[in-house]
Design an enzyme around this catalytic site. Structure first.
Site, PDB file in Angstrom:
ATOM      1  N   SER A 140       0.853  -1.182   0.000  1.00  0.00           N
ATOM      2  CA  SER A 140       0.000   0.000   0.000  1.00  0.00           C
ATOM      3  C   SER A 140       0.887   1.229   0.000  1.00  0.00           C
ATOM      4  O   SER A 140       2.051   1.184   0.425  1.00  0.00           O
ATOM      5  CB  SER A 140      -0.877   0.004   1.254  1.00  0.00           C
ATOM      6  OG  SER A 140      -1.492   1.265   1.448  1.00  0.00           O
ATOM      7  N   TYR A 153      -2.161  -0.774  10.517  1.00  0.00           N
ATOM      8  CA  TYR A 153      -2.077  -0.985   9.070  1.00  0.00           C
ATOM      9  C   TYR A 153      -0.789  -0.391   8.501  1.00  0.00           C
ATOM     10  O   TYR A 153      -0.065  -1.042   7.745  1.00  0.00           O
ATOM     11  CB  TYR A 153      -3.297  -0.350   8.405  1.00  0.00           C
ATOM     12  CG  TYR A 153      -3.429  -0.614   6.929  1.00  0.00           C
ATOM     13  CD1 TYR A 153      -4.093  -1.744   6.461  1.00  0.00           C
ATOM     14  CD2 TYR A 153      -2.929   0.284   5.995  1.00  0.00           C
ATOM     15  CE1 TYR A 153      -4.243  -1.984   5.104  1.00  0.00           C
ATOM     16  CE2 TYR A 153      -3.070   0.059   4.637  1.00  0.00           C
ATOM     17  CZ  TYR A 153      -3.729  -1.076   4.191  1.00  0.00           C
ATOM     18  OH  TYR A 153      -3.871  -1.302   2.846  1.00  0.00           O
TER      19      TYR A 153
END
Length: 258
Positions: A140, A153
């Site tokens: 990501s 995350y």
């Protein structure tokens, strides 16, 4: 006789994973569809097979070692080879750290970092025996930059990039590579939920979340298409990418160019 290549995609029943699995099937790979819900994985595999592809379904929770071991134990069903591993399974939870449940923080780390590490560990013997392997992590943009309320995350996505660099060094003696694709926001069910959660956290509309928070730092002001990720996977899985390893492929619309 040339054996058909096999690709294992984790979390491949929706969103990015489903798009990648379908694309690889169209390219002629035997695709191993996996999800924590076996029935859903079987439905996806059946759909691919009915469309002329070649797919098998597996129950796979990347945080459960027995599930990982079961996939490898059935290697004779896919010619004892996993040529491409796509570590895609993911979850998200949005919260201030002070209010972040410890069990959620641990689960995110297990799914996004420990899981890919254990999946990689499991497939490496097959890749080494065939002197070929392409490990592709779906990372990501948050492996490179941070956003508030996503401490677990962001930490895990940063970690997978470091992990990939280590494995690139450990597999440099064979035709095995490992790389991480880092897209900005992709309109998946996971991101749709994140938009709703962030709107609730800030007390604003979902449209404001998209325009004023999510895409604000991005010059192109657009969500990344799944097709862009599929194209990146295709390159990284190819023979010509044999010296592309330990790298981070960023699809961010110019985000980190600032």
């Amino acid at each position: 006789m040339t054996l058909k290549k096999t690709a294992l995609v984790t979390g491949s029943v929706s969103g990015i994973g489903l798009g990648i699995a379908k694309d690889l099937a169209k390219q002629g790979y035997k695709v191993l569809i996996s999800d924590i819900n076996l029935a859903v994985a079987e439905d996806v595999a059946q759909s691919i097979n009915q469309s002329g592809g070649d797919a098998l379904a597996f129950k796979l929770d990347v945080t459960v070692q027995a599930d990982i071991d079961n996939v490898i134990a059935r290697a004779d069903e896919f010619n004892n080879r996993i040529d491409v591993l796509v570590n895609n399974a993911g979850i998200q939870y949005v919260s201030k750290l002070e209010e972040f449940p410890a069990e959620k923080w641990q689960l995110i780390t297990n799914v996004l970092l420990v899981g890919p590490a254990m999946m990689t560990k499991a497939v490496l013997p097959l890749m080494r025996s065939n002197n070929f392997g392409r490990i592709i992590n779906i990372g990501s943009l948050h492996g490179l930059v941070a956003s508030p309320f996503k401490s677990a995350y962001v930490a895990a996505k940063h970690g997978i990039i470091g992990f990939s660099k280590v494995i690139a060094l450990e597999t440099g003696d064979q035709d095995i590579t490992i790389n991480t694709i880092c897209p900005a926001y992709v309109k998946t069910p996971l991101v749709e939920k994140q938009i709703a959660d962030t709107a609730k956290e800030h007390g604003i509309s979902e449209e404001e979340v998209v325009n004023n928070i999510m895409l604000a730092p991005m010059p192109k002001k657009a969500f990344i298409d799944i097709e862009e990720i599929c194209g990146s996977v295709s390159y990284l899985a190819s023979d010509v990418a044999k010296n592309m390893t330990g790298q981070t492929m960023v699809l961010d619309g110019g985000w980190v160019a600032r």
